[in-house]
Design a protein around this motif. Sequence first.
Motif, short mmCIF file in Angstrom:
data_model
loop_
_atom_site.label_atom_id
_atom_site.label_comp_id
_atom_site.label_asym_id
_atom_site.label_seq_id
_atom_site.Cartn_x
_atom_site.Cartn_y
_atom_site.Cartn_z
N GLY A 11 31.55 -11.49 27.76
CA GLY A 11 30.31 -11.25 28.52
C GLY A 11 29.18 -12.04 27.89
N TYR A 12 28.05 -12.06 28.56
CA TYR A 12 26.90 -12.86 28.08
C TYR A 12 26.52 -12.46 26.65
CZ TYR A 12 22.20 -14.75 27.70
OH TYR A 12 21.09 -15.41 27.25
N THR A 13 26.28 -11.18 26.44
CA THR A 13 25.83 -10.72 25.12
C THR A 13 26.98 -10.68 24.13
OG1 THR A 13 24.31 -9.32 26.36
CG2 THR A 13 24.38 -8.99 23.99
N GLY A 14 28.15 -10.24 24.62
CA GLY A 14 29.33 -10.17 23.75
C GLY A 14 29.64 -11.53 23.15
N GLU A 15 29.52 -12.58 23.96
CA GLU A 15 29.84 -13.91 23.44
C GLU A 15 28.80 -14.38 22.41
OE1 GLU A 15 31.05 -16.91 26.28
OE2 GLU A 15 30.76 -18.48 24.78
N LEU A 16 27.53 -14.07 22.68
CA LEU A 16 26.50 -14.42 21.67
C LEU A 16 26.84 -13.75 20.33
CD1 LEU A 16 23.11 -13.95 23.62
CD2 LEU A 16 24.22 -16.11 23.03
N ILE A 17 27.24 -12.48 20.42
CA ILE A 17 27.56 -11.72 19.19
C ILE A 17 28.83 -12.27 18.54
CG2 ILE A 17 28.27 -9.44 18.34
CD1 ILE A 17 26.29 -8.21 20.36
N ALA A 18 29.85 -12.55 19.36
CA ALA A 18 31.13 -13.04 18.81
C ALA A 18 30.93 -14.38 18.09
CB ALA A 18 32.16 -13.16 19.92
N ARG A 19 30.16 -15.28 18.72
CA ARG A 19 29.92 -16.59 18.08
C ARG A 19 29.18 -16.42 16.75
NH1 ARG A 19 31.32 -20.89 20.87
NH2 ARG A 19 31.87 -20.49 23.03
N ALA A 20 28.16 -15.57 16.77
CA ALA A 20 27.39 -15.36 15.53
C ALA A 20 28.26 -14.68 14.47
CB ALA A 20 26.15 -14.52 15.82
#
Length: 348
Positions: A11-20
């Motif tokens: 998801g949009y936020t999940g991917e930001l978190i996963a990348r970080a």
Amino acid sequence: MDSLLIYGAYGYTGELIARAAVDRGFDPVVAGRDPDRIHTLGTDLDCRSRAFDLTDDIQAHLSGIDTLLNCAGPFEETADPLVAACLARGVDYLDITGELPVFERLARRDSEAVDAGVSLMPGVGYDVVPTDSLAAHLHERLPEATHLSLALSASGSLSGGTLKTLINGFGSGSAIREDGQLRAIPSASKQRVVDFGSGTQTVMTIPWGDLSTAYRTTGIPNIAVYVAVPDAVRHAIQIARPFEGLMATDLVQRLLKGLVDRFVDGPSEADRAASETTVWGEAWNEESGETVQSLLRTPDTYELTVEAALACAERVEAGEAPTGFTTPAGAFGPDLVLDLPGVSRQDL
Ligand SMILES: NC(=O)c1ccc[n+]([C@@H]2O[C@H](COP(=O)([O-])OP(=O)(O)OC[C@H]3O[C@@H](n4cnc5c(N)ncnc54)[C@H](OP(=O)(O)O)[C@@H]3O)[C@@H](O)[C@H]2O)c1
């Protein structure tokens, strides 16, 4: 680091978190219900991936996992099955919900979580880390406070998942906490003017998660949470009030969510860099009249969500959180938010 599973990671936020998370050396397992999307993300991030949906045997997918960070919202639909599996497997559960009913339901599972030796910490994103930290700070400044008001003013646009979560809430009106009890009130029926440090804005109550979390963090029995919205939106909400029931129907909900799927991509990196938020809070004692006010300035809501979620996950994995239901500031104190980049606090 122990194994962190991020559910809803494409998801949009999940991917930001996963990348970080990968950038910070978490070695996460990314998970979600669409096998193609989750395995593609796992390959892209060079990390392990697991595909399962919430009707599967979730426990079977939690082997080797110590902490689960749920980024799949609306959380009304995802939190319960994931929490049940975490309690059964002794896995700590965190999520980025801001949904009041979800906080209330998880709070009722406190003793189950204590028995299972599990931390249940919903709300580790922009909802509710800044407001929860500010509530704890105001309570520390005025321990005998009987009333708490929090207000948010944010610039910037929203992702599809956030919009769908807001749509889920249409038709259910607003709420406040009074004498320790949640009380439903009509949308936009309670308004006030707040000075956010750069001029005043009219704000209206929203049924935000802090009605649950700030109450548990501080014990203050009377709480209202407000948001600044443009005047036109506030007036439109007042006019639409008689049609709130209609907004809650399946047909209208499906129609609005379909429009979100077709037209909403979520804010770009440039949008996120340009946006910021201010959180204002006031606590007072009704008998003495003593009042304290403070402000927090934060970066964009999504940027802050990434930082806050990973900071909380790291501290939960380090064993710093109590078992049972806990709020972010209840577990880590009022200065939790000050450890996040770009956040400042001012006592007024
Ligand atoms: N705390 C905060 O400040 C904060 C910040 C940002 C976002 N949020 C919340 O986080 C949620 C996600 O936002 P987003 O921007 O990432 O939205 P998004 O891009 O639409 O992503 C939602 C993710 O959740 C998954 N999902 C939704 N329902 C599911 C279900 N029933 N079972 C399994 N997976 C499901 C989606 O999978 P599919 O694509 O397969 O449906 C997708 O991976 C929203 O509720 C939003 O309000 C909170």
